[in-house]
Design a protein around this motif. Structure first.
Motif, short mmCIF file in Angstrom:
data_model
loop_
_atom_site.label_atom_id
_atom_site.label_comp_id
_atom_site.label_asym_id
_atom_site.label_seq_id
_atom_site.Cartn_x
_atom_site.Cartn_y
_atom_site.Cartn_z
N ASN A 210 0.82 -1.21 0.00
CA ASN A 210 0.00 0.00 0.00
C ASN A 210 0.86 1.26 0.00
O ASN A 210 0.57 2.23 -0.70
N LEU A 211 1.92 1.25 0.82
CA LEU A 211 2.80 2.41 0.90
C LEU A 211 3.51 2.64 -0.44
O LEU A 211 3.64 3.78 -0.89
N GLU A 212 3.96 1.54 -1.04
CA GLU A 212 4.62 1.66 -2.34
C GLU A 212 3.68 2.22 -3.39
O GLU A 212 4.06 3.08 -4.20
N ARG A 213 2.44 1.77 -3.38
CA ARG A 213 1.47 2.25 -4.36
C ARG A 213 1.16 3.73 -4.14
O ARG A 213 1.10 4.52 -5.09
N GLU A 214 0.98 4.12 -2.88
CA GLU A 214 0.68 5.52 -2.57
C GLU A 214 1.85 6.43 -2.94
O GLU A 214 1.65 7.53 -3.47
N ASP A 215 3.06 5.97 -2.64
CA ASP A 215 4.24 6.77 -3.01
C ASP A 215 4.35 6.91 -4.52
O ASP A 215 4.71 7.99 -5.04
N GLY A 216 4.05 5.85 -5.24
CA GLY A 216 4.11 5.91 -6.69
C GLY A 216 3.10 6.88 -7.26
O GLY A 216 3.40 7.66 -8.17
N GLU A 217 1.87 6.85 -6.72
CA GLU A 217 0.84 7.77 -7.18
C GLU A 217 1.21 9.21 -6.89
O GLU A 217 1.01 10.10 -7.72
N GLN A 218 1.75 9.45 -5.68
CA GLN A 218 2.14 10.82 -5.32
C GLN A 218 3.30 11.31 -6.19
O GLN A 218 3.33 12.47 -6.61
N ASN A 219 4.23 10.40 -6.48
CA ASN A 219 5.35 10.77 -7.33
C ASN A 219 4.87 11.13 -8.74
O ASN A 219 5.37 12.09 -9.35
N ASP A 220 3.90 10.37 -9.26
CA ASP A 220 3.34 10.68 -10.59
C ASP A 220 2.68 12.05 -10.59
O ASP A 220 2.82 12.83 -11.54
N ASP A 222 3.36 14.60 -8.55
CA ASP A 222 4.38 15.63 -8.43
C ASP A 222 5.06 15.89 -9.78
O ASP A 222 5.31 17.05 -10.16
#
Length: 282
Positions: A210-220, A222
C-alpha cells in the motif's frame, strides 16, 4: 389475414416442448402477406403488424437455436436470444428490398445467439477480438480428429479463416481449458487442492504494498505538476480545461476564449502534451 394471426398471437409458457410445438403450428406468411405487414409497420408503426411478422417466423428462430445446442446452454435461452435478434430484424426490414424477411433476419438472429454464447459459455469471456470470435464458432467444425492441432492443421485453419496462426493456437488453448473453482475442493477426501486460492496471495492490504502504491501515485502527481509548470500560461490553461477540470471545455469553447481557431487550440494542446510526456519519461 388479420383474423388468422389474431387466433395465434399467444404461445404457451413454462414447457419448452409445448412452446416449440405451438410455434411450428403458427401459419407461415405468403410474400404478399409479409409485404403487407412490413409496410404497415414501416409506414404506420403498426405494432400488431410487427408482432405478426415475429410470430410467423419463430420456427426459424427455433431451427437456428437448435444448431447451437452443442455449447451446453439451455435451449429456451438460445431461443429467447434468437427471438430478440428476430425482433431487431423486423424493425429494420424494408419490404421494398426484394428479399424475404427470413433471409434478412438470419444475420440478426445468429448475432444475438453468438453474443449470448460468448457471454455465458464460460465464466471468463473466451473471445474478445473479431478474429477470436470468428475462431470460436469455427474451430470445432475445423477439427478433423480429437487432440491438439498439428502445425499443418493450424496453418490450414488460419488460412481458411483469415487469421494469424498464433490466434488459432491461443483460441485452441482457451477452448480446451475449463473454469477452475477459486476455492478448490469442498468434499472431505484427502486430495490436495490446486485451486487459485491455494497459491494466489492477496497483497491488497499489505502495508508495504500500500505504501509503495501511494508513493508511486504521489510521485506521478508531483512529476505532472512539475511538467505543467514548464508550460506557458496559455498551454497550461488549455491542458487544465481539456483534461483536469470537472467540466471539460471543447476545442471550440477554448477557441472562442483565446480568439483563435479550434485547429490552433488542438495544435497547442498537442505540443503541450508532447512536452509533458517528454518530462515524465525523462
Amino acid at each position: 389475414m388479420g383474423k388468422e394471426l389474431a387466433l395465434s398471437m399467444t404461445l404457451p409458457t413454462g414447457d419448452i416442448e409445448s412452446y416449440i410445438s405451438a410455434a411450428y403450428q403458427l401459419p407461415m406468411l405468403t410474400l404478399e402477406q409479409e409485404k403487407s405487414l412490413a409496410t404497415r409497420l414501416r409506414d404506420d408503426n403498426d405494432l400488431e403488424a410487427a408482432r405478426g411478422l415475429v410470430m410467423a417466423h419463430l420456427r426459424f428462430v427455433i431451427r437456428i437455436a437448435r444448431g447451437y445446442s452443442g455449447y451446453g446452454l439451455p435451449l429456451p435461452d438460445l431461443i429467447q436470444e434468437g427471438t430478440v435478434g428476430l425482433m431487431k430484424a423486423v424493425r429494420r426490414f424494408d419490404p421494398d428490398m426484394g428479399v424475404r424477411l427470413v433471409s434478412f433476419a438470419v444475420h440478426w438472429i445468429k448475432a444475438e445467439i453468438h453474443e449470448y454464447v460468448l457471454r455465458n459459455w464460460r465464466i471468463v469471456k473466451v473471445a474478445t477480438t473479431k478474429a477470436q470470435r470468428k475462431l470460436f464458432f469455427n474451430l470445432r467444425s475445423s477439427k478433423k480428429r480429437l487432440g491438439w492441432f498439428t502445425h499443418e492443421e493450424v496453418q490450414g485453419v488460419a488460412r481458411d479463416l483469415g487469421v494469424k496462426p498464433e490466434t488459432v493456437l491461443e483460441m485452441e488453448s482457451r477452448l480446451n481449458n475449463s473454469d477452475v473453482a477459486f476455492d478448490g475442493y469442498t468434499d472431505d477426501d484427502d486430495r490436495v487442492s490446486v485451486a487459485p486460492s491455494a497459491y494466489l496471495a492477496d497483497t491488497r492490504m499489505e502495508p508495504a504494498a500500500n505504501l509503495e502504491r501511494e508513493d508511486g501515485e504521489q510521485n506521478d502527481k508531483d512529476n505532472l505538476f512539475l511538467a505543467m509548470d514548464e508550460l506557458d500560461a496559455r498551454s497550461r490553461d488549455i491542458i487544465e480545461c481539456r483534461w483536469l477540470s470537472e467540466k471539460k471545455l471543447t476545442l471550440h469553447e477554448l477557441a472562442d476564449r483565446y480568439g483563435v481557431s479550434a485547429e490552433r487550440i488542438r495544435q497547442i494542446e498537442k505540443r503541450a502534451m508532447q512536452k509533458i510526456k517528454a518530462h515524465l519519461e525523462a
